[in-house]
Design a protein around this motif. Structure first.
Motif: not given
Length: 568
Positions: A399-412
């Motif tokens: 769950v944590a490894a997948t959720a960390i990718i969510g940080g890429l949202t800030y690029l938008s």
């Protein structure tokens, strides 16, 4: 009804006490984990996922996977390009293929309901390399789609007055934290959230269909009967791309809706991913799969028909919203059609539902992404640490490894646009991931079908037996393969060439085959013979557990109980 291939003396269950009381059921996850992970030491070390998803959770996860933002927003793009009849036919044809694919998946997931499911079926029945390619492709797709849904939800909030003054990064942070919270503690919390999210979407789409029917017949403030006027002008089937005319143009317009519909149906397979954590999966999974056809018919076919009578495919408001790249209620053909009829209260309601749908999708993609990673770890194609589960049965590292990718949202939210452009490229890599997943499901089923025959197991003994096989699987496989190959057809029309559009349409193909070929070259796995396919590892423990579920199951008695049992 348990399968006839249940042997209480199976070696997988040697030394396992029979369970006759609720207290002994606490060992269910341990015993199932020992059977699937390869021994008691592995189960003790890593733990195992918990079957905490109730029947209503499974039914509404399946429902939520069918109704996405595509039904409220994405359908508008295909509608303006192709016209009302094309979109009705496109969503119907693709819906039939999706239903065929789900029949294949339902049969496999009922036989062996495993967490993550799809990569494991590919690795067991076809080829270890296919399991690797499907698993990592799905994980990446789920992780990036999580970002896209968080981004969409944060932008939708800006529709309301006063929200524009708040930095979008604040909304991203709040939504991101909420989604992680719903996934990290217990699978039942995820299931409960999806139950309520899906309930809101269900109520909304039913309300919209009823409202569309009333408005079309003249029950609107203007007392104007709409009928099928928009099918006559600008026409039922439009030419697309615009420079292609006549029957060919109308055919290509219809084909463009097949591509759009395939993306809208993305996520329908989530119910099988959840099968490994479902209570009584041999009752609940078939029930959810059988209803996919009616959900597709009711929501998408009737939905596309309703849009076609509510609004013109040349409506200026709809075209302007798409030109501006709007992703809120202003771009919804439902909102525009009903506003044109003189009803002004709807936009905020639809915007709230779009926000709910985006958050629900983000929640679901974090769940499925983590379970794909868990399945890869089970296949020894990802670090074994991702098997580690909490006492509640949550694979928290996955769950944590997948959720960390969510940080890429800030690029938008980069004000200079550079990072936002990079983010859109990440999204382009996922455009046809669902289609590859569906093709892989069909291929896995065809090998599963042959394996049953080669190993002397009659399909008549299965709890869930899909119809017209293997022809159903072949139809769905060929249909999805055609869409993959021709998904970017518009760029090959004279005057339409665009490198970015070409890459967006086709970059997923080399990525998938690089994953497949890379594992094939490094590990050199052989294609599995049907007679050697692993149909049984972990099944005996599930069979024993299934007997327990059947003893516990109490059939509905009152009318209310029967209605609820039918619904959930």
């Amino acid at each position: 009804m348990a399968e006839k291939h249940l042997h209480s003396s199976d070696p997988e269950l040697a030394g396992v006490p029979s369970r006759h009381s609720s207290s002994e059921r606490k060992n269910d996850a341990y015993m199932e984990g020992a059977a699937v992970l390869g021994g008691e030491d592995e189960a003790a070390r890593y733990g195992y996922v918990s079957r905490g998803l109730k029947s209503r959770h499974i039914q509404f996860i399946a429902l939520g996977g069918t109704i996405g933002t595509g039904l409220f927003l994405g359908i508008g793009n295909a509608f303006t390009h192709a016209g009302p009849l094309s979109i009705l036919l496109g969503y119907t044809f693709t819906g039939l293929a999706v239903f065929g694919m789900m029949q294949c998946l339902g049969e496999m997931a009922t036989w062996l309901p495993l967490p993550g499911a799809i990569p494991q079926f590919c690795a067991r029945y076809v080829d270890d390399a296919l399991g690797f390619a499907v698993g990592w492709n799905n994980w990446y797709s789920a992780a990036i789609t999580l970002c896209a849904e968080i981004s969409a939800a944060s932008l939708v909030i800006g529709f309301w007055e006063g929200a524009q003054s708040v930095n979008v990064a604040v909304w991203i942070s709040i939504i991101w934290v909420v989604i992680i919270f719903l996934n990290i503690f217990a699978v039942s919390l995820y299931g409960e959230a999806e139950f309520w999210f899906a309930s809101m979407k269900l109520i909304t789409i039913v309300g919209l269909l009823i409202m569309a029917f009333i408005v079309d017949l003249g029950g609107n403030p203007r007392h104007e009967r709409l009928g099928f006027r928009y099918w006559k002008n600008p026409g039922a089937m439009k030419e697309y791309p615009p420079q292609v005319h006549g029957d060919l143009g109308r055919f290509l317009g219809l084909f463009s809706t097949l591509v759009n519909a395939a993306f809208s149906y993305g996520g329908v397979e989530m119910v099988a991913v959840a099968a490994g954590e479902a209570e009584n999966p041999r009752k609940n999974i078939p029930k959810a799969v059988r209803r996919v056809f009616w959900r597709i018919l009711f929501f998408y076919v009737l939905g596309s028909l309703a849009i076609g009578v509510l609004v013109s495919s040349n409506d200026k408001g709809l075209l302007d919203a798409q030109a501006e790249g709007r992703s809120d209620a202003a771009a919804s053909p439902w909102v525009i059609g009903i506003k044109n009829a003189g009803i002004s209260v709807l936009p905020s309601i639809i915007n709230a539902v779009i926000l709910t749908s985006a958050t629900s999708s983000g929640n679901a993609f974090l769940y499925t992404g983590s379970r794909y990673l868990y399945a890869l770890a089970q296949n020894r194609q990802a670090p074994r640490i991702f098997l580690t589960c909490s006492k509640k049965g949550v694979p928290y590292y996955a769950v944590a490894a997948t959720a960390i990718i969510g940080g890429l949202t800030y690029l938008s939210v980069d004000p200079n646009g550079g990072a936002a452009k990079a983010f859109s490229w990440f999204q382009n890599l996922t455009t046809i991931a669902s289609l590859f997943t569906w093709c892989s499901i069909c291929v896995a089923y065809l090998r599963f079908y042959k394996a049953l025959k080669a190993q002397g197991i009659s399909r008549d003994t299965l709890v869930f037996k899909s119809r017209f096989q293997p022809y159903t699987a072949w139809f769905a496989l060929i249909y999805f393969a055609i869409i993959i190959i021709f998904s970017g057809f518009a760029v090959f029309i004279k005057g339409n060439w665009d490198v970015a559009d070409f890459i967006a349409a086709y970059i997923g193909i080399p990525i998938f085959f690089l994953l497949y070929g890379g594992w094939k070259i490094i590990k050199r796995p052989k294609v599995i013979k049907p007679s050697e396919a692993d149909l049984t590892t972990g099944k005996a423990a599930l069979d024993a557990e299934d007997e327990h579920w059947q003893r516990e199951y109490k059939p509905p008695v009152t009318i209310i109980e029967k209605i609820w049992d039918w619904l959930a």
